[in-house]
Design a protein around this motif. Structure first.
Motif, PDB file in Angstrom:
ATOM      1  N   SER A  76       0.815  -1.217   0.000  1.00 17.32           N
ATOM      2  CA  SER A  76       0.000   0.000   0.000  1.00 17.32           C
ATOM      3  C   SER A  76       0.848   1.266   0.000  1.00 17.32           C
ATOM      4  N   ALA A  77       0.455   2.225  -0.844  1.00 17.08           N
ATOM      5  CA  ALA A  77       1.147   3.518  -0.904  1.00 17.08           C
ATOM      6  C   ALA A  77       0.973   4.298   0.390  1.00 17.08           C
ATOM      7  N   ALA A  78      -0.056   3.974   1.174  1.00 15.99           N
ATOM      8  CA  ALA A  78      -0.264   4.667   2.448  1.00 15.99           C
ATOM      9  C   ALA A  78       0.866   4.408   3.429  1.00 15.99           C
ATOM     10  N   LEU A  79       1.672   3.372   3.185  1.00 19.71           N
ATOM     11  CA  LEU A  79       2.786   3.050   4.072  1.00 19.71           C
ATOM     12  C   LEU A  79       4.093   3.690   3.642  1.00 19.71           C
ATOM     13  N   ASP A  80       4.090   4.407   2.519  1.00 22.98           N
ATOM     14  CA  ASP A  80       5.341   4.945   1.993  1.00 22.98           C
ATOM     15  C   ASP A  80       6.029   5.889   2.971  1.00 22.98           C
ATOM     16  N   ALA A  81       5.237   6.672   3.716  1.00 25.81           N
ATOM     17  CA  ALA A  81       5.824   7.624   4.663  1.00 25.81           C
ATOM     18  C   ALA A  81       6.443   6.931   5.868  1.00 25.81           C
ATOM     19  N   HIS A  82       6.217   5.619   6.024  1.00 21.78           N
ATOM     20  CA  HIS A  82       6.701   4.890   7.204  1.00 21.78           C
ATOM     21  C   HIS A  82       7.846   3.939   6.889  1.00 21.78           C
ATOM     22  N   ARG A  83       8.203   3.800   5.632  1.00 19.04           N
ATOM     23  CA  ARG A  83       9.241   2.835   5.264  1.00 19.04           C
ATOM     24  C   ARG A  83      10.637   3.354   5.616  1.00 19.04           C
ATOM     25  N   PRO A  84      11.556   2.380   5.914  1.00 18.27           N
ATOM     26  CA  PRO A  84      11.362   0.928   6.007  1.00 18.27           C
ATOM     27  C   PRO A  84      10.575   0.564   7.254  1.00 18.27           C
ATOM     28  N   LEU A  85      10.048  -0.659   7.249  1.00 23.84           N
ATOM     29  CA  LEU A  85       9.156  -1.113   8.311  1.00 23.84           C
ATOM     30  C   LEU A  85       9.828  -2.195   9.151  1.00 23.84           C
ATOM     31  N   HIS A  86       9.666  -2.097  10.470  1.00 20.82           N
ATOM     32  CA  HIS A  86      10.125  -3.167  11.357  1.00 20.82           C
ATOM     33  C   HIS A  86       9.087  -4.282  11.340  1.00 20.82           C
ATOM     34  N   HIS A  87       9.533  -5.487  11.075  1.00 22.07           N
ATOM     35  CA  HIS A  87       8.654  -6.645  10.962  1.00 22.07           C
ATOM     36  C   HIS A  87       8.761  -7.450  12.258  1.00 22.07           C
ATOM     37  N   VAL A  88       7.635  -7.603  12.959  1.00 22.82           N
ATOM     38  CA  VAL A  88       7.641  -8.226  14.279  1.00 22.82           C
ATOM     39  C   VAL A  88       6.617  -9.358  14.320  1.00 22.82           C
TER      40      VAL A  88
END
Length: 545
Positions: free
Chosen positions: A173-185
């Motif tokens: 989702s493009a809505a996550l672009d402002a949060h990348r990179p993402l911590h995967h837990v």
């Protein structure tokens, strides 16, 4: 070699069918999955439900104190307070990105990185990306609230770190672009939940249970051909879908033409059938095509329209003059006039102790004053509205909201109406659907129809004076050609489930049957061609010897 003009549709349909029938099967099957399980997303209700209550937080700084300590003096579009970053109370200050005239400028509000401030010390927290320790703390707080919500005696689920990801199968989702990179837990709960934590804000921005992840591969991932996203093919993904969908339209239309030509509507063939084909698979393909070709064409065409090919639905309408509704941005220098968070929480807390506690406070401008909105998890789209100055419940005058909204565009208002029921363009969908999860589609809503060049419609929340949705001629065309034809989100059907389910499943199963017979016919055609080629090779070898 000369061909009869009607021969070309036969050949085009045959060979496009051989290539694309398997893809149509995937689209129909995955579409049925998506009716009930969508691409993993974090809905507003889920997000609020996993935030610790604000009432239990002691020693919160007032907004002015926090902004002053952090050195934030610029105008703000919004300010919110929540225990949502590394299990600590944080102010999220969103800079105002409107132009000098108050119009919405290029970037979407959700893409503007907020300024993060510790709500207890006033320290800036966004000077560098949040690390693994902070991500695990956010995930642990999520797990604790999940255990509390389930009212079990078991301790919160343990968490483990899976790594830092830029994008994977569940985070396109493009809505996550402002949060990348993402911590995967990984959350070791019964549902096998995986969380994605923003490295920019420390918040959980996506959750995906084991079930959602599994169905996603058979649903959204397959339907949108996400196997071409995030890798070497990423730049070509949109073109691949556009091309396949366009060819799919040609395959269906030529098949429909052939089917109509060969179907005997009057006198049947000598066999007594309406179709000339003696083979059962060909007969089934012909009959199912006559029944479901129109639905198949509508779905593949609307799928193409979902990609906004050549920008046909891109709006050229003038930006809204948001300042007309807001009266201006939030000014940190005037935050001293606002009530303390504790006073707002006390005023927003209902007398009924069983009611949901406040999970988030938001400050935002409206009609030249500042509103304080108190959100809980039970009514994410209906916050308690307070006057930020004295924490008193506030009802904005509907006439003032309408007068201000009429200045959103420099064009006369042809119609202004307070809607108490949804219309064709403003309506809710289930959380898991692509256009669903809209906690921001409350009723009543003020609808203004402007007499401008682009026939703009604007929907405004009369309780908060916030623009909820804006549509114009181009976007309304997309509503007809994409969302209506693709998911049949027509209110008379949606409001009468399971009628909508029966309608969609019947058409989907018919389309899948049409496509499956095409796969079998295509495989047999290729096998025949292979046998003929081998026979010719053997004949050529014997002649050569």
């Amino acid at each position: 070699m000369n061909f009869h003009p009607k021969r070309w549709p036969f050949l085009v349909h045959r060979w496009l069918g051989i290539v694309l029938s398997w893809l149509f099967v995937c689209w129909f099957v995955s579409g049925m999955v998506m009716m009930y399980v969508g691409h993993p997303k974090l809905t507003e209700a889920e997000r609020l439900a996993h935030l610790p209550p604000l009432q239990g937080q002691a020693g919160l700084l007032a907004p002015q104190q926090a902004l002053e300590a952090a050195g934030v003096h610029q105008p703000l579009a919004a300010l919110r307070l929540a225990v949502s970053s590394s299990a600590q109370a944080v102010y999220f200050a969103t800079p105002d990105m409107s132009g000098a005239d108050g119009r919405m400028a290029g970037r979407r509000p959700q893409s503007v990185p907020p300024i993060l401030i510790d709500a207890h010390t006033g320290q800036r927290l966004d000077s560098q990306p949040f690390d693994t320790r902070h991500a695990l703390a956010s995930a642990a707080a999520w797990a604790a609230e999940e255990a509390a919500a389930e009212s079990t005696q078991a301790p919160p689920a343990a968490v483990s770190y899976l790594g830092l990801v830029e994008e994977d199968a569940h985070t396109h989702s493009a809505a996550l672009d402002a949060h990348r990179p993402l911590h995967h837990v990984q959350l070791h709960d019964a549902a096998g939940t995986q969380l994605y934590v923003s490295s920019r804000t420390g918040e959980v921005v996506r959750d995906a249970t084991r079930s959602e992840r599994g169905w996603n591969y058979l649903g959204s991932w397959l339907h949108w051909l996400y196997m071409f996203r995030g890798g070497a093919w990423d730049a070509w993904w949109a073109l691949i879908i556009d091309t396949l969908a366009a060819l799919g339209c040609v395959a269906v239309l030529t098949g429909a033409a052939v089917g109509i030509w060969r179907w005997r509507f009057g006198q049947p063939y000598r066999t007594g059938r309406r179709t000339p084909f003696p083979q059962p698979m060909m007969r089934w393909h012909h009959a199912s095509g006559m029944l479901f070709a129109l639905a198949a064409c509508a779905w593949v065409f609307s799928g193409l329209m979902s990609m906004n090919p050549l920008g046909v639905f891109s709006s050229q309408a003038e930006p809204l003059q948001i300042k007309a509704l807001q009266g201006g941005p939030l000014l940190p220098g005037r935050a001293s006039e606002w009530a303390a968070p504790q006073a707002l929480l006390a005023a927003a807390s209902p007398a009924d102790s069983r009611a949901a506690p406040v999970r988030e406070l938001r400050w935002q401008p409206a009609l030249g004053r500042t509103l304080a909105l108190a959100f809980d998890s039970q009514r994410p789209g209906a916050p308690r509205v307070l006057d930020a100055r004295d924490a008193a419940p506030l009802d904005l005058p509907a006439s003032e909201v309408q007068q201000a909204a009429a200045r959103l565009l420099p064009a006369p208002v042809a119609q202004a109406q307070m809607l108490t029921a949804y219309d064709f363009y403003y309506y809710p969908r289930a959380d898991h659907t692509m256009t669903g999860g809209h906690a921001n589609r409350p009723l009543p809503v003020l609808r203004l129809v402007f007499d401008d060049e682009h026939a703009s419609w604007v929907y405004v929340d009369p309780r908060t004076a916030q623009v909820l949705e804006r549509t114009d001629r181009a976007r309304r065309a997309s509503r007809w050609l994409f969302t209506l034809l693709h998911s049949w989100d027509w209110l008379p059907l949606l409001e009468r489930r399971p009628l909508w389910d029966a309608f969609m499943l019947a058409l989907s199963l018919g389309g899948a049957a049409l496509s499956l017979t095409g796969v079998v016919i295509g495989a047999r055609r290729l096998a025949l061609k292979a046998r003929q080629a081998r026979a010719l090779n053997r004949k050529a070898r014997r002649a050569g010897s």
